[in-house]
Scaffold this motif. Structure first.
Motif, PDB file in Angstrom:
ATOM      1  N   THR A 191       0.803  -1.215   0.000  1.00 25.31           N
ATOM      2  CA  THR A 191       0.000   0.000   0.000  1.00 25.31           C
ATOM      3  C   THR A 191       0.840   1.271   0.000  1.00 25.31           C
ATOM      4  N   ARG A 192       2.167   1.160  -0.002  1.00 31.89           N
ATOM      5  CA  ARG A 192       3.016   2.342   0.079  1.00 31.89           C
ATOM      6  C   ARG A 192       3.520   2.802  -1.282  1.00 31.89           C
ATOM      7  N   ASN A 193       3.047   2.211  -2.368  1.00 27.96           N
ATOM      8  CA  ASN A 193       3.487   2.603  -3.701  1.00 27.96           C
ATOM      9  C   ASN A 193       2.603   3.722  -4.243  1.00 27.96           C
ATOM     10  N   ALA A 194       3.212   4.875  -4.532  1.00 29.85           N
ATOM     11  CA  ALA A 194       2.446   5.993  -5.076  1.00 29.85           C
ATOM     12  C   ALA A 194       1.847   5.622  -6.426  1.00 29.85           C
ATOM     13  N   ASP A 195       0.624   6.069  -6.664  1.00 28.49           N
ATOM     14  CA  ASP A 195      -0.115   5.849  -7.902  1.00 28.49           C
ATOM     15  C   ASP A 195      -0.536   4.396  -8.098  1.00 28.49           C
ATOM     16  N   ARG A 196      -0.338   3.549  -7.060  1.00 31.24           N
ATOM     17  CA  ARG A 196      -0.790   2.162  -7.167  1.00 31.24           C
ATOM     18  C   ARG A 196      -1.660   1.772  -5.964  1.00 31.24           C
ATOM     19  N   GLU A 197      -2.129   2.783  -5.217  1.00 35.11           N
ATOM     20  CA  GLU A 197      -2.940   2.506  -4.048  1.00 35.11           C
ATOM     21  C   GLU A 197      -4.250   1.805  -4.398  1.00 35.11           C
ATOM     22  N   HIS A 198      -4.702   1.957  -5.656  1.00 37.71           N
ATOM     23  CA  HIS A 198      -5.961   1.353  -6.066  1.00 37.71           C
ATOM     24  C   HIS A 198      -5.851  -0.162  -6.231  1.00 37.71           C
ATOM     25  N   ILE A 199      -4.620  -0.683  -6.300  1.00 38.96           N
ATOM     26  CA  ILE A 199      -4.426  -2.125  -6.440  1.00 38.96           C
ATOM     27  C   ILE A 199      -4.355  -2.706  -5.034  1.00 38.96           C
ATOM     28  N   LYS A 253       4.815   5.809  16.745  1.00 38.11           N
ATOM     29  CA  LYS A 253       4.647   7.234  16.988  1.00 38.11           C
ATOM     30  C   LYS A 253       4.319   8.007  15.712  1.00 38.11           C
ATOM     31  N   LEU A 254       5.015   7.693  14.626  1.00 41.30           N
ATOM     32  CA  LEU A 254       4.904   8.489  13.407  1.00 41.30           C
ATOM     33  C   LEU A 254       3.910   7.931  12.387  1.00 41.30           C
ATOM     34  N   PHE A 255       3.716   6.602  12.393  1.00 41.78           N
ATOM     35  CA  PHE A 255       2.873   5.992  11.364  1.00 41.78           C
ATOM     36  C   PHE A 255       1.697   5.192  11.944  1.00 41.78           C
ATOM     37  N   ASN A 256       1.574   5.194  13.257  1.00 44.70           N
ATOM     38  CA  ASN A 256       0.521   4.425  13.913  1.00 44.70           C
ATOM     39  C   ASN A 256       0.557   2.961  13.483  1.00 44.70           C
ATOM     40  N   SER A 257       1.773   2.429  13.386  1.00 52.54           N
ATOM     41  CA  SER A 257       1.986   1.054  12.946  1.00 52.54           C
ATOM     42  C   SER A 257       2.537   0.225  14.102  1.00 52.54           C
ATOM     43  N   LEU A 258       2.057  -1.006  14.237  1.00 52.54           N
ATOM     44  CA  LEU A 258       2.567  -1.902  15.272  1.00 52.54           C
ATOM     45  C   LEU A 258       3.966  -2.394  14.946  1.00 52.54           C
ATOM     46  N   TYR A 259       4.344  -2.303  13.673  1.00 54.18           N
ATOM     47  CA  TYR A 259       5.605  -2.892  13.234  1.00 54.18           C
ATOM     48  C   TYR A 259       6.535  -1.864  12.615  1.00 54.18           C
ATOM     49  N   GLY A 260       7.809  -1.967  12.957  1.00 54.45           N
ATOM     50  CA  GLY A 260       8.847  -1.246  12.241  1.00 54.45           C
ATOM     51  C   GLY A 260       9.312  -2.127  11.097  1.00 54.45           C
ATOM     52  N   PRO A 273       6.530  -7.059   9.108  1.00 51.49           N
ATOM     53  CA  PRO A 273       5.586  -6.862   8.008  1.00 51.49           C
ATOM     54  C   PRO A 273       5.123  -5.417   7.847  1.00 51.49           C
ATOM     55  N   SER A 274       6.046  -4.545   7.480  1.00 52.44           N
ATOM     56  CA  SER A 274       5.666  -3.176   7.139  1.00 52.44           C
ATOM     57  C   SER A 274       6.435  -2.753   5.902  1.00 52.44           C
ATOM     58  N   ASP A 275       5.980  -1.693   5.270  1.00 54.77           N
ATOM     59  CA  ASP A 275       6.597  -1.252   4.016  1.00 54.77           C
ATOM     60  C   ASP A 275       6.998   0.222   4.103  1.00 54.77           C
ATOM     61  N   TYR A 276       7.290   0.704   5.312  1.00 52.27           N
ATOM     62  CA  TYR A 276       7.684   2.106   5.487  1.00 52.27           C
ATOM     63  C   TYR A 276       9.167   2.254   5.190  1.00 52.27           C
ATOM     64  N   THR A 277       9.463   2.996   4.124  1.00 53.73           N
ATOM     65  CA  THR A 277      10.842   3.129   3.656  1.00 53.73           C
ATOM     66  C   THR A 277      11.185   4.595   3.438  1.00 53.73           C
ATOM     67  N   ILE A 278      12.241   5.058   4.095  1.00 56.24           N
ATOM     68  CA  ILE A 278      12.768   6.397   3.883  1.00 56.24           C
ATOM     69  C   ILE A 278      13.875   6.297   2.844  1.00 56.24           C
ATOM     70  N   ARG A 279      13.703   6.978   1.719  1.00 54.92           N
ATOM     71  CA  ARG A 279      14.646   6.888   0.612  1.00 54.92           C
ATOM     72  C   ARG A 279      15.483   8.160   0.499  1.00 54.92           C
ATOM     73  N   ASP A 319       7.747  12.292  -4.095  1.00 47.31           N
ATOM     74  CA  ASP A 319       8.161  12.820  -2.799  1.00 47.31           C
ATOM     75  C   ASP A 319       7.636  11.970  -1.647  1.00 47.31           C
ATOM     76  N   PHE A 320       6.396  11.506  -1.755  1.00 46.50           N
ATOM     77  CA  PHE A 320       5.819  10.697  -0.693  1.00 46.50           C
ATOM     78  C   PHE A 320       6.614   9.418  -0.486  1.00 46.50           C
ATOM     79  N   LEU A 321       7.063   8.799  -1.579  1.00 50.91           N
ATOM     80  CA  LEU A 321       7.861   7.586  -1.457  1.00 50.91           C
ATOM     81  C   LEU A 321       9.190   7.858  -0.770  1.00 50.91           C
ATOM     82  N   ILE A 322       9.676   9.083  -0.869  1.00 53.47           N
ATOM     83  CA  ILE A 322      10.948   9.436  -0.235  1.00 53.47           C
ATOM     84  C   ILE A 322      10.777   9.609   1.260  1.00 53.47           C
ATOM     85  N   HIS A 323       9.804  10.443   1.672  1.00 54.77           N
ATOM     86  CA  HIS A 323       9.704  10.761   3.101  1.00 54.77           C
ATOM     87  C   HIS A 323       8.508  10.118   3.801  1.00 54.77           C
ATOM     88  N   GLN A 324       7.661   9.375   3.050  1.00 52.73           N
ATOM     89  CA  GLN A 324       6.531   8.647   3.626  1.00 52.73           C
ATOM     90  C   GLN A 324       5.566   9.561   4.388  1.00 52.73           C
TER      91      GLN A 324
END
Length: 373
Positions: free
Chosen positions: A57-65, A132-139, A221-227, A240-245
């Motif tokens: 779900t972290r791929n820009a322009d592919r959230e609909h898939i 704290k930043l993404f409300n995710s249980l997993y890093g 099991p998370s897909d949060y990536t700082i590029r 930009d979103f893919l860079i800084h999430q």
């Protein structure tokens, strides 16, 4: 003709269909070859996800898939996802103790990765920052186990891991602002890798998988990536979103851990040596990464000359066949598998037999979720 009956009640191993995921980098030709695809080629589908009940779900322009990356059972007559089975019967598939601690989540994700180009320099949040930043249980602490590779433009497989001594946050951000990619790479340790090498990459550590790597990655099991790069090595512009999430170009630097180590210290800290757990009658099991190094996952490798009984111990696992042909035997049920097959072993399966069905040794990875209390 032998008819193979597949039960999906959690009483036997379940074969999963290969599922590919879109990424910003190019690769995947070796995965095509593994599955006998005609005219194998590199593309933006360089990863095969295993025992996955989450989507990309972290791929820009592919959230609909919505279901990209989800594992499905390998059935000819119907489409059933592993996620669907787990949600309907969590105790049977994940185990009573796991569900009590982690709920209806496996708590782990496994990927087969084939990189035709270097991946973008990146890092991931630890659990504290993820919550704290993404409300995710997993890093996203991860582990790389290399199973092959290829030279790309004469360059052998390699990786980049960790900051060299002297690197500071201010320097790191300045290199990003200038988009001095070579300067960034020069801040990291570079290592050539070969089949059998294993590295643990803790959340916050800067890293990049180089070109030519074929590896199995087990991770939270998370897909949060700082590029760190606004363009991939092959020239793909990165949103930009893919860079800084969503954190912005300032706060994203809070995710990195700025500890520095020498080349030797980095290897000692992050490269993991295999450990033989058991050996008998020509078969053995080797621990590649265990809970003494991280509580988030575990991975072992079994080598089977004739046959090997595998104990379930009340926990679920995955199985990925690296080489050979085998039959998995559970009671009266027999399931043939070969190189490239991936399976989910429900917690309810107390034991099963791996029987070698060919002339070469069967090698398989056993893949485990987080350590229970």
């Amino acid at each position: 003709m032998t008819v193979i009956t597949i039960k999906i009640d959690g009483s036997q191993p379940l074969k999963l269909s290969p599922t590919r995921a879109w990424r910003t980098y190019l690769g995947g030709k070796l995965i095509d070859e593994l599955h006998g695809i005609e005219q194998p080629q590199d593309s933006h589908f360089p990863e095969e996800w295993m025992m996955s009940i989450i989507s990309t779900t972290r791929n820009a322009d592919r959230e609909h898939i919505q279901e990209e990356g989800l594992s499905n059972l390998d059935l000819a007559d119907r489409d059933i996802s592993l996620k669907e089975l787990v949600e309907k019967n969590p105790v049977e598939f994940l185990g009573k103790h796991h569900v009590a601690q982690f709920g209806k989540q496996t708590g782990v994700l496994v990927k087969l990765i084939d990189s035709a180009e270097r991946l973008i320099i990146q890092t991931h949040p630890d659990r504290e920052k993820a919550q704290k930043l993404f409300n995710s249980l997993y890093g996203k602490t991860e582990c790389w186990h290399f199973v092959g590779g290829r030279e790309i433009d004469g360059v052998p497989p390699h990786v980049y891991i960790g900051f060299k001594p002297g690197v500071t946050r201010e320097q790191w951000k300045a290199l990003f602002d200038e988009q001095d990619v070579q300067g960034m790479l020069d801040c990291l340790h570079k290592y050539e890798v070969k089949a059998g090498d294993t590295f643990l990459i803790e959340a916050g550590v800067p890293h990049a998988i180089g070109s030519g790597c074929l590896l199995v990655e087990i991770q939270e099991p998370s897909d949060y990536t700082i590029r760190m790069e606004k363009k991939s090595p092959s020239g793909l512009p990165i949103d930009d979103f893919l860079i800084h999430q969503g954190l912005g170009f300032e706060k994203m630097f809070d995710i990195f851990k700025y500890d520095t180590y020498t080349r030797e210290e980095t290897l000692e800290k992050w490269q993991v040596a295999p450990e033989i757990l058991s050996e008998s009658e020509g078969s053995k099991e080797i621990e590649l990464i265990g809970y003494k190094r991280t509580p988030y996952f575990r991975m072992t490798q079994v080598e089977v000359q004739d046959q090997l009984e595998v104990q379930g111990d009340g926990v679920f696992s995955g199985l990925y066949i690296l080489s050979g042909d085998a039959v998995l035997i559970t009671g009266e049920e027999r399931l043939p598998v070969k190189k490239g097959a991936q399976l989910f072993i429900p917690a309810q399966v107390s034991s099963f037999m791996i029987k070698n069905n060919g002339n070469e040794a069967v090698q398989a990875l056993r893949l485990f979720g987080p350590q229970g209390i």
